[in-house]
Design a protein around this motif. Structure first.
Motif, PDB file in Angstrom:
ATOM      1  N   LEU A   1       1.607 -45.180  13.174  1.00  0.00           N
ATOM      2  CA  LEU A   1       0.811 -45.211  14.401  1.00  0.00           C
ATOM      3  C   LEU A   1      -0.292 -46.264  14.334  1.00  0.00           C
ATOM      4  CD1 LEU A   1       1.003 -43.610  17.032  1.00  0.00           C
ATOM      5  CD2 LEU A   1      -0.810 -42.135  16.190  1.00  0.00           C
ATOM      6  N   ARG A   2      -0.648 -46.668  13.133  1.00  0.00           N
ATOM      7  CA  ARG A   2      -1.669 -47.698  12.963  1.00  0.00           C
ATOM      8  C   ARG A   2      -1.260 -48.998  13.682  1.00  0.00           C
ATOM      9  NH1 ARG A   2      -5.247 -48.744   8.399  1.00  0.00           N
ATOM     10  NH2 ARG A   2      -4.098 -47.224   7.189  1.00  0.00           N
ATOM     11  N   ILE A   3       0.034 -49.278  13.751  1.00  0.00           N
ATOM     12  CA  ILE A   3       0.524 -50.496  14.401  1.00  0.00           C
ATOM     13  C   ILE A   3       0.107 -50.528  15.870  1.00  0.00           C
ATOM     14  CG2 ILE A   3       2.598 -51.808  15.042  1.00  0.00           C
ATOM     15  CD1 ILE A   3       3.970 -50.540  12.599  1.00  0.00           C
ATOM     16  N   LEU A   4       0.131 -49.363  16.529  1.00  0.00           N
ATOM     17  CA  LEU A   4      -0.190 -49.286  17.945  1.00  0.00           C
ATOM     18  C   LEU A   4      -1.682 -49.169  18.220  1.00  0.00           C
ATOM     19  CD1 LEU A   4       2.556 -46.796  19.236  1.00  0.00           C
ATOM     20  CD2 LEU A   4       2.523 -49.279  19.513  1.00  0.00           C
ATOM     21  N   LEU A   5      -2.406 -48.466  17.346  1.00  0.00           N
ATOM     22  CA  LEU A   5      -3.755 -48.028  17.720  1.00  0.00           C
ATOM     23  C   LEU A   5      -4.880 -48.467  16.784  1.00  0.00           C
ATOM     24  CD1 LEU A   5      -2.948 -44.353  18.771  1.00  0.00           C
ATOM     25  CD2 LEU A   5      -3.234 -46.326  20.255  1.00  0.00           C
ATOM     26  N   GLU A   6      -4.614 -49.375  15.893  1.00  0.00           N
ATOM     27  CA  GLU A   6      -5.643 -49.702  14.907  1.00  0.00           C
ATOM     28  C   GLU A   6      -6.937 -50.185  15.553  1.00  0.00           C
ATOM     29  OE1 GLU A   6      -6.049 -51.886  10.594  1.00  0.00           O
ATOM     30  OE2 GLU A   6      -4.377 -52.416  11.905  1.00  0.00           O
ATOM     31  N   ALA A   7      -6.836 -50.984  16.619  1.00  0.00           N
ATOM     32  CA  ALA A   7      -8.043 -51.519  17.262  1.00  0.00           C
ATOM     33  C   ALA A   7      -8.877 -50.414  17.908  1.00  0.00           C
ATOM     34  CB  ALA A   7      -7.655 -52.560  18.313  1.00  0.00           C
ATOM     35  N   ALA A   8      -8.222 -49.328  18.330  1.00  0.00           N
ATOM     36  CA  ALA A   8      -8.940 -48.256  19.019  1.00  0.00           C
ATOM     37  C   ALA A   8      -9.559 -47.252  18.052  1.00  0.00           C
ATOM     38  CB  ALA A   8      -7.999 -47.519  19.975  1.00  0.00           C
ATOM     39  N   PHE A   9      -9.123 -47.241  16.796  1.00  0.00           N
ATOM     40  CA  PHE A   9      -9.595 -46.244  15.834  1.00  0.00           C
ATOM     41  C   PHE A   9     -10.207 -46.936  14.618  1.00  0.00           C
ATOM     42  CE2 PHE A   9      -6.430 -44.047  18.342  1.00  0.00           C
ATOM     43  CZ  PHE A   9      -6.993 -42.804  18.550  1.00  0.00           C
ATOM     44  N   GLU A  10     -11.155 -47.811  14.866  1.00  0.00           N
ATOM     45  CA  GLU A  10     -11.814 -48.536  13.777  1.00  0.00           C
ATOM     46  C   GLU A  10     -12.544 -47.560  12.859  1.00  0.00           C
ATOM     47  OE1 GLU A  10     -14.318 -51.430  15.545  1.00  0.00           O
ATOM     48  OE2 GLU A  10     -12.690 -52.531  16.516  1.00  0.00           O
ATOM     49  N   GLY A  11     -12.384 -47.768  11.563  1.00  0.00           N
ATOM     50  CA  GLY A  11     -13.067 -46.937  10.596  1.00  0.00           C
ATOM     51  C   GLY A  11     -12.290 -45.716  10.154  1.00  0.00           C
ATOM     52  N   LEU A  12     -11.145 -45.446  10.756  1.00  0.00           N
ATOM     53  CA  LEU A  12     -10.358 -44.267  10.399  1.00  0.00           C
ATOM     54  C   LEU A  12      -9.776 -44.445   8.998  1.00  0.00           C
ATOM     55  CD1 LEU A  12      -9.450 -41.573  11.646  1.00  0.00           C
ATOM     56  CD2 LEU A  12      -7.358 -42.727  12.405  1.00  0.00           C
ATOM     57  N   THR A  13      -9.892 -43.411   8.179  1.00  0.00           N
ATOM     58  CA  THR A  13      -9.389 -43.482   6.812  1.00  0.00           C
ATOM     59  C   THR A  13      -7.867 -43.414   6.792  1.00  0.00           C
ATOM     60  OG1 THR A  13      -9.435 -41.088   6.511  1.00  0.00           O
ATOM     61  CG2 THR A  13     -11.465 -42.302   6.004  1.00  0.00           C
ATOM     62  N   GLU A  14      -7.293 -43.743   5.644  1.00  0.00           N
ATOM     63  CA  GLU A  14      -5.834 -43.685   5.492  1.00  0.00           C
ATOM     64  C   GLU A  14      -5.326 -42.260   5.707  1.00  0.00           C
ATOM     65  OE1 GLU A  14      -2.024 -45.014   5.083  1.00  0.00           O
ATOM     66  OE2 GLU A  14      -3.870 -46.188   5.278  1.00  0.00           O
ATOM     67  N   GLU A  15      -6.068 -41.277   5.178  1.00  0.00           N
ATOM     68  CA  GLU A  15      -5.679 -39.881   5.375  1.00  0.00           C
ATOM     69  C   GLU A  15      -5.710 -39.518   6.855  1.00  0.00           C
ATOM     70  OE1 GLU A  15      -6.951 -35.333   3.982  1.00  0.00           O
ATOM     71  OE2 GLU A  15      -8.132 -37.066   3.329  1.00  0.00           O
ATOM     72  N   GLY A  16      -6.726 -40.039   7.562  1.00  0.00           N
ATOM     73  CA  GLY A  16      -6.808 -39.784   8.999  1.00  0.00           C
ATOM     74  C   GLY A  16      -5.624 -40.370   9.745  1.00  0.00           C
ATOM     75  N   TRP A  17      -5.228 -41.604   9.372  1.00  0.00           N
ATOM     76  CA  TRP A  17      -4.072 -42.232  10.004  1.00  0.00           C
ATOM     77  C   TRP A  17      -2.799 -41.429   9.760  1.00  0.00           C
ATOM     78  CZ3 TRP A  17      -4.099 -45.325  13.835  1.00  0.00           C
ATOM     79  CH2 TRP A  17      -5.106 -46.283  14.005  1.00  0.00           C
ATOM     80  N   LEU A  18      -2.632 -40.943   8.548  1.00  0.00           N
ATOM     81  CA  LEU A  18      -1.437 -40.164   8.231  1.00  0.00           C
ATOM     82  C   LEU A  18      -1.406 -38.861   9.026  1.00  0.00           C
ATOM     83  CD1 LEU A  18      -1.212 -40.709   4.372  1.00  0.00           C
ATOM     84  CD2 LEU A  18       0.447 -41.475   6.091  1.00  0.00           C
ATOM     85  N   LYS A  19      -2.553 -38.191   9.129  1.00  0.00           N
ATOM     86  CA  LYS A  19      -2.611 -36.941   9.891  1.00  0.00           C
ATOM     87  C   LYS A  19      -2.362 -37.201  11.378  1.00  0.00           C
ATOM     88  CE  LYS A  19      -5.592 -34.204   6.860  1.00  0.00           C
ATOM     89  NZ  LYS A  19      -6.884 -33.460   6.728  1.00  0.00           N
ATOM     90  N   LEU A  20      -2.930 -38.300  11.892  1.00  0.00           N
ATOM     91  CA  LEU A  20      -2.733 -38.622  13.304  1.00  0.00           C
ATOM     92  C   LEU A  20      -1.263 -38.934  13.573  1.00  0.00           C
ATOM     93  CD1 LEU A  20      -4.261 -39.031  15.995  1.00  0.00           C
ATOM     94  CD2 LEU A  20      -4.397 -41.470  15.422  1.00  0.00           C
ATOM     95  N   SER A  21      -0.631 -39.696  12.691  1.00  0.00           N
ATOM     96  CA  SER A  21       0.786 -40.008  12.848  1.00  0.00           C
ATOM     97  C   SER A  21       1.632 -38.736  12.781  1.00  0.00           C
ATOM     98  CB  SER A  21       1.240 -40.986  11.756  1.00  0.00           C
ATOM     99  OG  SER A  21       0.623 -42.253  11.913  1.00  0.00           O
ATOM    100  N   ARG A  22       1.286 -37.849  11.838  1.00  0.00           N
ATOM    101  CA  ARG A  22       2.012 -36.578  11.725  1.00  0.00           C
ATOM    102  C   ARG A  22       1.875 -35.746  12.999  1.00  0.00           C
ATOM    103  NH1 ARG A  22      -1.165 -32.473   8.332  1.00  0.00           N
ATOM    104  NH2 ARG A  22      -2.308 -32.579  10.322  1.00  0.00           N
ATOM    105  N   ASN A  23       0.649 -35.627  13.496  1.00  0.00           N
ATOM    106  CA  ASN A  23       0.418 -34.794  14.677  1.00  0.00           C
ATOM    107  C   ASN A  23       1.127 -35.345  15.907  1.00  0.00           C
ATOM    108  OD1 ASN A  23      -1.166 -33.332  12.960  1.00  0.00           O
ATOM    109  ND2 ASN A  23      -3.119 -33.928  13.858  1.00  0.00           N
ATOM    110  N   TRP A  24       1.055 -36.683  16.091  1.00  0.00           N
ATOM    111  CA  TRP A  24       1.738 -37.282  17.236  1.00  0.00           C
ATOM    112  C   TRP A  24       3.259 -37.187  17.076  1.00  0.00           C
ATOM    113  CZ3 TRP A  24       0.649 -38.516  22.053  1.00  0.00           C
ATOM    114  CH2 TRP A  24      -0.690 -38.687  22.413  1.00  0.00           C
ATOM    115  N   GLY A  25       3.735 -37.300  15.846  1.00  0.00           N
ATOM    116  CA  GLY A  25       5.170 -37.153  15.626  1.00  0.00           C
ATOM    117  C   GLY A  25       5.668 -35.778  16.050  1.00  0.00           C
ATOM    118  N   VAL A  26       4.949 -34.742  15.638  1.00  0.00           N
ATOM    119  CA  VAL A  26       5.319 -33.377  16.040  1.00  0.00           C
ATOM    120  C   VAL A  26       5.208 -33.219  17.549  1.00  0.00           C
ATOM    121  CG1 VAL A  26       4.660 -30.949  15.874  1.00  0.00           C
ATOM    122  CG2 VAL A  26       4.694 -32.380  13.812  1.00  0.00           C
ATOM    123  N   PHE A  27       4.138 -33.755  18.134  1.00  0.00           N
ATOM    124  CA  PHE A  27       3.930 -33.627  19.578  1.00  0.00           C
ATOM    125  C   PHE A  27       5.053 -34.313  20.350  1.00  0.00           C
ATOM    126  CE2 PHE A  27       1.783 -35.136  23.551  1.00  0.00           C
ATOM    127  CZ  PHE A  27       1.613 -33.888  24.138  1.00  0.00           C
TER     128      PHE A  27
END
Length: 216
Positions: A125-151
């Protein structure tokens, strides 16, 4: 608001228009051509007219995205290709099933891709949204990708249930009044997790506007 912030806000709202504008065109064209007295031939003609308008609007949205934003997201390329491909099949065969399957394929494909990336330790998900989520940690990116994947997988299943249980017009309205609110509610629900993993407070509003597109 600085000039840079104004341009960023404008591009965020343009993203929303590009994502959901074609769906509104589809609904408007369908309603405009729908018969006053329900009949199979009139219903099919309205579906074909709406599908044709949907295809044209999707292509225009892609071109506008390229012109105004300077880029086209991978999901928008994929969504537009499916709209044109499955829309053409709907018109050629006179069968709305094809255009109704398009959201299921988009949601399932991106859901599986995001979850597969998480299992491989990559936050796609970082490919799509990196500019909008500046400062997000790697763990945060993984959790966000997981949550959106399930959704996305939930949306794929929901689309199939609604497609099987509702009329074509009911399904179209559900795209507007069920899928769109669910997407925004889900986006808001991610904010506490994102803030725990480095999302700056000043970036919160932009993050809400730049949620992943849902392949209208």
């Amino acid at each position: 608001m600085s000039e840079g912030e104004g341009k960023k806000a404008a591009s965020s709202w343009l993203n929303v228009a590009v994502d959901y504008g074609p769906l509104l065109v589809f609904l408007a064209a369908y309603r405009w051509n729908a018969p006053e007295t329900p009949n199979a031939a009139g219903e099919l003609a309205a579906i074909i007219a709406g599908t044709g308008a949907f295809m044209v609007a999707a292509i225009l949205a892609l071109l506008i995205s390229k012109w105004r934003l300077g880029k086209v997201s991978p999901m928008l390329w994929f969504s537009t290709a499916l709209i044109v491909g499955f829309g053409s099949l709907t018109i050629f065969f006179g069968d709305p099933t094809f255009v109704q399957l398009k959201p299921t394929i988009i949601y399932a494909t991106f859901g599986i891709a995001l979850l597969g990336g998480v299992f491989a330790g990559k936050a796609l998900l970082r490919i799509l949204l990196e500019a909008a989520f500046e400062g997000l940690t790697e763990e945060g990116w993984l959790k966000l990708s997981r949550n959106w994947g399930v959704f996305f997988l939930v949306l794929a299943g929901l689309n199939e249930v609604l497609r099987a249980q509702m009329s074509f017009e009911g399904w179209l309205w559900a795209k507007l009044w069920v899928f769109l609110p669910l997407t925004f509610l889900f986006t808001f629900s991610q904010i506490p997790m994102l803030m725990k993993h480095g999302l700056a407070l000043e970036g919160k509003d932009e993050a809400l506007k730049d949620e992943p597109p849902t392949g209208s």
